[in-house]
Design a protein around this motif. Sequence first.
Motif, PDB file in Angstrom:
ATOM      1  N   VAL A 111     -58.782  -9.791  32.059  1.00 30.27           N
ATOM      2  CA  VAL A 111     -59.394 -10.502  33.179  1.00 30.27           C
ATOM      3  C   VAL A 111     -59.285 -12.012  32.990  1.00 30.27           C
ATOM      4  N   PHE A 112     -59.245 -12.448  31.747  1.00 24.33           N
ATOM      5  CA  PHE A 112     -59.272 -13.884  31.448  1.00 24.33           C
ATOM      6  C   PHE A 112     -57.881 -14.461  31.156  1.00 24.33           C
ATOM      7  N   SER A 113     -56.847 -13.673  31.324  1.00 21.96           N
ATOM      8  CA  SER A 113     -55.478 -14.120  31.045  1.00 21.96           C
ATOM      9  C   SER A 113     -55.129 -15.351  31.893  1.00 21.96           C
ATOM     10  N   PRO A 114     -54.384 -16.331  31.326  1.00 21.13           N
ATOM     11  CA  PRO A 114     -53.732 -16.322  30.002  1.00 21.13           C
ATOM     12  C   PRO A 114     -54.512 -17.070  28.928  1.00 21.13           C
ATOM     13  N   ILE A 115     -55.753 -17.492  29.220  1.00 19.42           N
ATOM     14  CA  ILE A 115     -56.531 -18.321  28.297  1.00 19.42           C
ATOM     15  C   ILE A 115     -56.615 -17.736  26.888  1.00 19.42           C
ATOM     16  N   PRO A 116     -56.842 -16.436  26.724  1.00 18.42           N
ATOM     17  CA  PRO A 116     -56.997 -15.895  25.358  1.00 18.42           C
ATOM     18  C   PRO A 116     -55.768 -16.074  24.467  1.00 18.42           C
ATOM     19  N   THR A 117     -54.621 -16.329  25.076  1.00 18.84           N
ATOM     20  CA  THR A 117     -53.402 -16.514  24.265  1.00 18.84           C
ATOM     21  C   THR A 117     -53.233 -17.969  23.814  1.00 18.84           C
ATOM     22  N   PHE A 118     -54.058 -18.874  24.330  1.00 15.09           N
ATOM     23  CA  PHE A 118     -53.981 -20.278  23.939  1.00 15.09           C
ATOM     24  C   PHE A 118     -54.510 -20.439  22.520  1.00 15.09           C
TER      25      PHE A 118
END
Length: 322
Positions: A111-118
């Motif tokens: 749901v929070f993509s792409p922030i968690p990959t930062f």
Amino acid sequence: MVDVICFLCKEENLADPFKALEASISQILLEAPPLSVRHLEPNSSLLQALDYILDGTQNLVIPIESYATRNSRKKFLGKPAPFSSTLHNGREYCWITQEDVVRFILNSIGVFSPIPTFTIESLNMIDHDIMTVHYDEPASSALALISRSLVEQTSVAVIDENNRLIGEISPSTLAFCDETVAAAITTLSAGDLLAYIDCCGPSEELVQLVRTRLEGKNLEAMLDLLEEYSLSSSSSSSASSSCSSDDESAPIKYGGSGRYSPARRSEAIVCYPWSSLVAVMIQALAHRVSCVWVAEADHTLVGIVTFEGMLKVFRSIAGGIK
């Protein structure tokens, strides 16, 4: 337990720990930093829970279905409920922690993509205001930091002369010790304390060093407390080993304590500035820690990432999701 340990380490209590153990709980409560608990209704939103946590609440207490109903549900499902609960006045309450919320968010991470990959560095998540104690410094010099780390749900980093991380003094580790660890904190260096509170237990040489230094400080009463618990632990260990000597899955026990503990060590869990948010979340949850130390490639300590820091990021994102 950490509050009790810090109370026993006070200079006036070291001289007579048996008397200190008879003190009123109110004395410890007055000296211990407050741990915030807030009650929420079951229909409260996750955003409300996040706001309370980020405002300093450590535990959320929520009423759930009746004890009998929940027991029937547990029996039907055939497995234990995934949360901690307690029964009070005929009603059951669920306790939700920062870890529970982070785990829930991880299960919905898409749901929070792409922030968690930062990276945690790009998200400005690294807290540089960290608590440290030098490896050779007296462990007692870290007592105020230990109390603070309990409130902030972090740990005290043990570092060497080059600011490299050696290990950590964690409230969650100390919580599995007994009162006698106060003797170790009073007599050992921060580095030696790491070995003393390790899940494998202190070596006999280290225990003897504590005894010798207690004698040198004329702390006979604390020495008596240590010996009393050692005898009690020895008889308890003998009885336990006779019943489960062939059980390879038996829990590990601290050498100076009658308490059992999971495989929680004084080793510090480390990530790097270029680690992604989701990777650090998984790392923290896998090791059951509320904070992860951040180091450079040469192991130089630069900061820490906490559950609170993670939740701040997701709260800012959630504020824009309709």
